[in-house]
Design a protein around this motif. Structure first.
Motif, PDB file in Angstrom:
ATOM      1  N   GLY A  67      62.593 -15.785 -56.740  1.00  0.00           N
ATOM      2  CA  GLY A  67      64.072 -15.811 -56.453  1.00  0.00           C
ATOM      3  C   GLY A  67      64.253 -14.848 -55.127  1.00  0.00           C
ATOM      4  O   GLY A  67      65.198 -15.424 -54.638  1.00  0.00           O
ATOM      5  N   ALA A  68      63.500 -13.887 -55.191  1.00  0.00           N
ATOM      6  CA  ALA A  68      63.827 -13.008 -53.917  1.00  0.00           C
ATOM      7  C   ALA A  68      63.474 -13.474 -52.816  1.00  0.00           C
ATOM      8  O   ALA A  68      63.954 -13.282 -51.637  1.00  0.00           O
ATOM      9  CB  ALA A  68      63.114 -11.574 -54.068  1.00  0.00           C
ATOM     10  N   MET A  69      62.365 -14.468 -52.988  1.00  0.00           N
ATOM     11  CA  MET A  69      62.069 -15.310 -51.723  1.00  0.00           C
ATOM     12  C   MET A  69      63.189 -16.063 -51.150  1.00  0.00           C
ATOM     13  O   MET A  69      63.174 -16.731 -50.161  1.00  0.00           O
ATOM     14  CB  MET A  69      60.589 -16.051 -51.947  1.00  0.00           C
ATOM     15  CG  MET A  69      59.342 -15.378 -52.210  1.00  0.00           C
ATOM     16  SD  MET A  69      58.115 -16.531 -52.642  1.00  0.00           S
ATOM     17  CE  MET A  69      56.626 -15.088 -53.182  1.00  0.00           C
ATOM     18  N   GLY A  70      63.939 -16.906 -52.160  1.00  0.00           N
ATOM     19  CA  GLY A  70      64.733 -17.670 -51.696  1.00  0.00           C
ATOM     20  C   GLY A  70      64.733 -18.903 -52.397  1.00  0.00           C
ATOM     21  O   GLY A  70      65.548 -19.966 -52.107  1.00  0.00           O
ATOM     22  N   ALA A  71      63.877 -19.086 -53.446  1.00  0.00           N
ATOM     23  CA  ALA A  71      63.542 -20.345 -54.017  1.00  0.00           C
ATOM     24  C   ALA A  71      64.648 -20.248 -55.415  1.00  0.00           C
ATOM     25  O   ALA A  71      65.088 -19.357 -55.947  1.00  0.00           O
ATOM     26  CB  ALA A  71      62.073 -20.294 -54.853  1.00  0.00           C
ATOM     27  N   GLU A  72      64.966 -21.632 -55.709  1.00  0.00           N
ATOM     28  CA  GLU A  72      65.786 -21.813 -57.050  1.00  0.00           C
ATOM     29  C   GLU A  72      64.869 -21.701 -58.182  1.00  0.00           C
ATOM     30  O   GLU A  72      63.782 -22.544 -58.206  1.00  0.00           O
ATOM     31  CB  GLU A  72      66.638 -23.138 -56.798  1.00  0.00           C
ATOM     32  CG  GLU A  72      67.347 -23.185 -58.337  1.00  0.00           C
ATOM     33  CD  GLU A  72      67.889 -24.674 -58.357  1.00  0.00           C
ATOM     34  OE1 GLU A  72      68.486 -24.982 -59.431  1.00  0.00           O
ATOM     35  OE2 GLU A  72      67.726 -25.318 -57.257  1.00  0.00           O
ATOM     36  N   VAL A  73      64.846 -20.826 -58.894  1.00  0.00           N
ATOM     37  CA  VAL A  73      64.120 -20.664 -60.182  1.00  0.00           C
ATOM     38  C   VAL A  73      64.471 -21.174 -61.572  1.00  0.00           C
ATOM     39  O   VAL A  73      65.672 -20.648 -61.915  1.00  0.00           O
ATOM     40  CB  VAL A  73      63.509 -19.176 -60.396  1.00  0.00           C
ATOM     41  CG1 VAL A  73      62.655 -18.847 -61.437  1.00  0.00           C
ATOM     42  CG2 VAL A  73      63.053 -18.769 -58.963  1.00  0.00           C
ATOM     43  N   LEU A  74      63.827 -21.970 -62.177  1.00  0.00           N
ATOM     44  CA  LEU A  74      64.122 -22.329 -63.501  1.00  0.00           C
ATOM     45  C   LEU A  74      62.908 -21.647 -64.249  1.00  0.00           C
ATOM     46  O   LEU A  74      61.821 -22.242 -64.333  1.00  0.00           O
ATOM     47  CB  LEU A  74      63.972 -23.966 -63.703  1.00  0.00           C
ATOM     48  CG  LEU A  74      65.002 -24.819 -62.773  1.00  0.00           C
ATOM     49  CD1 LEU A  74      64.901 -26.268 -63.094  1.00  0.00           C
ATOM     50  CD2 LEU A  74      66.366 -24.162 -62.857  1.00  0.00           C
ATOM     51  N   ALA A  75      63.417 -20.867 -65.186  1.00  0.00           N
ATOM     52  CA  ALA A  75      62.358 -19.909 -65.917  1.00  0.00           C
ATOM     53  C   ALA A  75      62.124 -20.819 -67.336  1.00  0.00           C
ATOM     54  O   ALA A  75      62.795 -20.397 -68.211  1.00  0.00           O
ATOM     55  CB  ALA A  75      62.747 -18.690 -66.098  1.00  0.00           C
ATOM     56  N   HIS A  76      61.390 -21.876 -67.236  1.00  0.00           N
ATOM     57  CA  HIS A  76      60.964 -22.606 -68.405  1.00  0.00           C
ATOM     58  C   HIS A  76      59.457 -22.776 -68.664  1.00  0.00           C
ATOM     59  O   HIS A  76      58.785 -22.800 -67.438  1.00  0.00           O
ATOM     60  CB  HIS A  76      61.955 -23.893 -68.290  1.00  0.00           C
ATOM     61  CG  HIS A  76      63.243 -23.904 -68.551  1.00  0.00           C
ATOM     62  ND1 HIS A  76      63.839 -23.353 -69.435  1.00  0.00           N
ATOM     63  CD2 HIS A  76      64.076 -24.056 -67.566  1.00  0.00           C
ATOM     64  CE1 HIS A  76      65.276 -23.306 -69.421  1.00  0.00           C
ATOM     65  NE2 HIS A  76      65.672 -23.762 -67.957  1.00  0.00           N
ATOM     66  N   ASN A  77      59.171 -23.130 -69.809  1.00  0.00           N
ATOM     67  CA  ASN A  77      57.906 -23.560 -69.873  1.00  0.00           C
ATOM     68  C   ASN A  77      57.517 -25.048 -69.788  1.00  0.00           C
ATOM     69  O   ASN A  77      58.496 -25.905 -70.507  1.00  0.00           O
ATOM     70  CB  ASN A  77      57.471 -23.201 -71.626  1.00  0.00           C
ATOM     71  CG  ASN A  77      55.959 -23.517 -71.917  1.00  0.00           C
ATOM     72  OD1 ASN A  77      55.394 -24.324 -71.249  1.00  0.00           O
ATOM     73  ND2 ASN A  77      55.372 -22.659 -72.768  1.00  0.00           N
TER      74      ASN A  77
END
Length: 343
Positions: A67-77
């Protein structure tokens, strides 16, 4: 060693590293969905090139950094459906699934879910370990199938594929394989070197001769949804034409400048060559003058020697006459003169 440490690496995005070759399959300006990026080695490069990147990652050690890099993160399996449900209604130009499907219990379900998340003409880029690698087969011939911290037998791998089985799974889920590329690793440089060396030379030769892909450590595969595979190929061809035209334009600019510079260098070279020719002509003329002077000097020296010899002869003659006069004396000479007059 944590998962994040195992998959954290650096590479030259413009070089020939496997990750760089995979990223080159992502179209310029594409909106990218990346599955299982780990610490984000490839994510960082994609963001640096201006791509919008959405990642699906469930490792809590790396989610914050992504997330800090600038990506949209979906924290899922990825083995569950929440991630695809959250993305319903969205579509991407490209999906990256690099070294991830082999970690899933049902990779076919993931491929099926992805089919609706790709834009018409979009693509999925997959890298997959090759279980038909000759080094791994060498271990099987010795009765060995030992999991390790990383490599083809990474202990977190739950599914194994060959090129054929991967192609079958893709087509079963509505994907049309479009491009294949192998990551060739000499077996002597792999984790299977010990097993390989235990085989006889005949066994090694058999493994190498029976498959042209015996040293393919991983496969890269690019696929498009079957429904628009034809149009995707046309789009890919158009993009390749645009890329080649851009390269041609850049080459023309570069070589145009080089041509102008070359013309100036050729002009300067011609002037220098003319100057060198004039200098060579002047040197030849000087050499001819020197030769003529030396010839004249030799002639004068010879003439002076002749004159000197004649003068020396004359001196010697006069000296002899003087000696004779001294011996005979003047009286005797006068008597002879008088006698001659009388007669």
């Amino acid at each position: 060693m944590t998962n994040s440490e195992r998959y954290n690496y650096a590479f030259d995005p413009d070089g020939d590293a496997w990750a760089a070759r995979l990223i080159r399959q992502v179209p310029q300006g594409a909106d990218v969905l990346e599955l299982g990026p780990g610490p984000g080695a490839m994510t960082r490069v994609l963001l640096g090139r201006g791509h919008k990147v959405t990642v699906v990652e469930n490792d809590p050690d790396v989610v914050g950094a992504l997330g800090a890099m600038g990506a949209e993160v979906l924290a899922h399996n990825l083995d569950r459906s929440e991630w695809s449900e959250q993305l319903q209604g969205r579509q991407f130009d490209a999906v990256l699934a690099c070294d991830v499907l082999e970690h899933l219990h049902e990779p076919g379900e993931t491929l099926k879910a992805l089919r609706g998340l790709v834009k018409p003409g979009g693509r999925i880029i997959i890298s997959m370990p090759n279980v038909a690698y000759a080094g791994l087969i060498a271990g099987l011939q010795l009765g060995q199938f030992e999991y390790a911290a990383k490599g083809l037998l990474d202990r977190t791998h739950v599914r194994f594929f060959t090129r054929i089985s991967l192609a079958k799974m893709l087509m079963a889920e509505g994907w049309a394989p479009d491009h294949w590329e192998g990551y060739h690793v000499p077996i002597e440089q792999s984790e299977f070197i010990w097993s390989w060396n235990q085989l006889s030379s005949r066994q090694r030769h058999t493994l190498m001769s029976e498959s042209a892909d015996y040293d393919v450590y991983e496969w890269m595969m690019v696929a498009t949804p079957m429904a628009d595979a034809y149009s995707a190929r046309l789009d890919a061809a158009d993009q390749e034409i645009v890329r080649l035209k851009q390269q041609l334009h850049e080459l023309i600019l570069v070589h145009g400048q080089e041509h102008d510079s070359l013309v100036e260098h050729q002009k300067a070279f011609s002037e220098a060559r003319a100057l060198i020719a004039d200098l060579q002509q002047a040197i030849q003329e000087k050499e001819a003058s020197v030769a003529e002077f030396e010839h004249r000097q030799e002639a004068l020296t010879s003439e002076a020697a002749v004159r000197e010899r004649a003068l020396q002869d004359e001196i010697e003659r006069l000296d002899r006459e003087l000696t004779t006069l001294k011996v005979q004396g003047w009286p005797g000479r006068l008597r002879r003169v008088l006698d001659a007059l009388r007669n």
